[in-house]
Design an enzyme around this catalytic site. Sequence first.
Site, PDB file in Angstrom:
ATOM      1  N   PHE A 153       0.874  -1.180   0.000  1.00 57.77           N
ATOM      2  CA  PHE A 153       0.000   0.000   0.000  1.00 57.77           C
ATOM      3  C   PHE A 153       0.905   1.221   0.000  1.00 57.77           C
ATOM      4  O   PHE A 153       1.708   1.395   0.910  1.00 57.77           O
ATOM      5  CB  PHE A 153      -0.927   0.017   1.221  1.00 57.77           C
ATOM      6  CG  PHE A 153      -1.913   1.159   1.147  1.00 57.77           C
ATOM      7  CD1 PHE A 153      -3.132   1.009   0.500  1.00 57.77           C
ATOM      8  CD2 PHE A 153      -1.609   2.397   1.686  1.00 57.77           C
ATOM      9  CE1 PHE A 153      -4.035   2.074   0.390  1.00 57.77           C
ATOM     10  CE2 PHE A 153      -2.494   3.469   1.590  1.00 57.77           C
ATOM     11  CZ  PHE A 153      -3.713   3.302   0.944  1.00 57.77           C
ATOM     12  N   ASP A 204       9.438   2.642   1.515  1.00 56.39           N
ATOM     13  CA  ASP A 204       8.286   3.424   1.956  1.00 56.39           C
ATOM     14  C   ASP A 204       8.115   3.194   3.458  1.00 56.39           C
ATOM     15  O   ASP A 204       7.626   2.148   3.887  1.00 56.39           O
ATOM     16  CB  ASP A 204       7.042   2.988   1.178  1.00 56.39           C
ATOM     17  CG  ASP A 204       5.786   3.747   1.614  1.00 56.39           C
ATOM     18  OD1 ASP A 204       5.803   4.370   2.696  1.00 56.39           O
ATOM     19  OD2 ASP A 204       4.779   3.682   0.883  1.00 56.39           O
ATOM     20  N   LYS A 223       2.783  10.187   8.135  1.00 52.59           N
ATOM     21  CA  LYS A 223       2.131   9.715   9.350  1.00 52.59           C
ATOM     22  C   LYS A 223       2.774  10.227  10.649  1.00 52.59           C
ATOM     23  O   LYS A 223       2.579  11.365  11.035  1.00 52.59           O
ATOM     24  CB  LYS A 223       2.053   8.187   9.319  1.00 52.59           C
ATOM     25  CG  LYS A 223       1.001   7.672   8.313  1.00 52.59           C
ATOM     26  CD  LYS A 223       0.785   6.200   8.473  1.00 52.59           C
ATOM     27  CE  LYS A 223      -0.187   5.630   7.448  1.00 52.59           C
ATOM     28  NZ  LYS A 223      -1.581   5.784   7.821  1.00 52.59           N
TER      29      LYS A 223
END
Length: 392
Positions: A135, A220, A248
């Site tokens: 993702f 990532d 985040k």
Amino acid sequence: MTGPTVQDRYAGALMNTFGPPRLTLVRGEGARVWDDAGREYLDLFGGIAVNALGHAHPALVDAVTSQLRTLGHVSNFFATEPQVALAQRLLDLLRPADAGGRVFFANSGAEANEAALKLTRRTGRTHVVAAEGSFHGRTMGALALTHKPALREPFEPLPGDVTWVPYGDPDALSAAVTDRTAAVVLEPIQGEAGVVVPPPGYLSAARTIATQHGALLWLDEVQTGVGRTGEWFAHESSVQPDVVTLAKGLGGGIPIGACVGLGDAGSLLGPGDHGSTFGGNPVATAAALAVIDTIEKESLLLAARERGAQLTAALSAAGQVVDVTGRGLLLAARLADATAPQVVTRAQERGFLLNNTGPDRLRFAPPLTVTERDLARFADAWSDLATLEEQP
Ligand code: PLP
């Protein structure tokens, strides 16, 4: 007479991309939040691995308010001290002292990945190798690298020349990477897939394979970075990536993303190649500096490891739990039955906010500041919460 609820107004005013919200929350403090009826919850998923310092941490509140009072936004025609200080700090955390590198600031994980994808095009190659289960976000470039067909297919054609390989399998990676590959993009732990940890040595193998073919290794760390796993970053310290993307936890709740190019990869994007009005905004970068400082001052890397061990032991103690995966405070419990959605509902009724990434998997990403007592309270309730009959 009472008027429409926030939930009713939400349904009429917001695009229905998320489905109905579970609750209306009004306030937070530490690892606890309160809803509009005054009920208290222990937040065990931290805004999807975002609220590293918990809610309303004074260091974050002070950094944001004092920066906003001083200088709130100036655009990228100008430099600001927090922007430069944060870029230097991230480079110091990510690379050996003598290695070069540069940072591009964005506003979210998907945007950090968009920047990285554009950077890979500046190698002169277009082929990217990504992993099944990945993702990377919902914008068109990030979506092109996100594996789940149900997310991707309605929006095709997407930019890209992407080859998918099974995650954790170095032989499959070796077979897929060629001399026309621009980059290999991997999450060091796959968060959305259910906190899937690759076998030891996988990222080192990816490094070797990418180097053999002159391809970039792009990690990532949007979900895993900035202390979440009990280290600053989840990639093994022996692995030196070319590109790392962050978001985040970096801002602790203030939107920010970063695409860090290490060594020569930091110079691939040049003037005019990319931009963002808000990226590197002084308030967002001051927030991220406060997050990093607080992680250091409050020894939150150690805390993440200790609390992670406590939570792992608590989760494993329930008979329903088949296994617990993850590191630090990014954990998942796999249940024997497909009861995770019902466990989430029941937990919420008992004052615990949980998140499931699949029918049988619960993900835990509480604030790094969650206390031993908070987790002990959850541990007392957990066996009962987890023991649910599968719904017909
Ligand atoms: N990359 C990873 C590994 C993620 O887990 C996520 C979000 O869950 C993203 C990228 C996208 O981040 P954002 O939702 O901030 O765009």
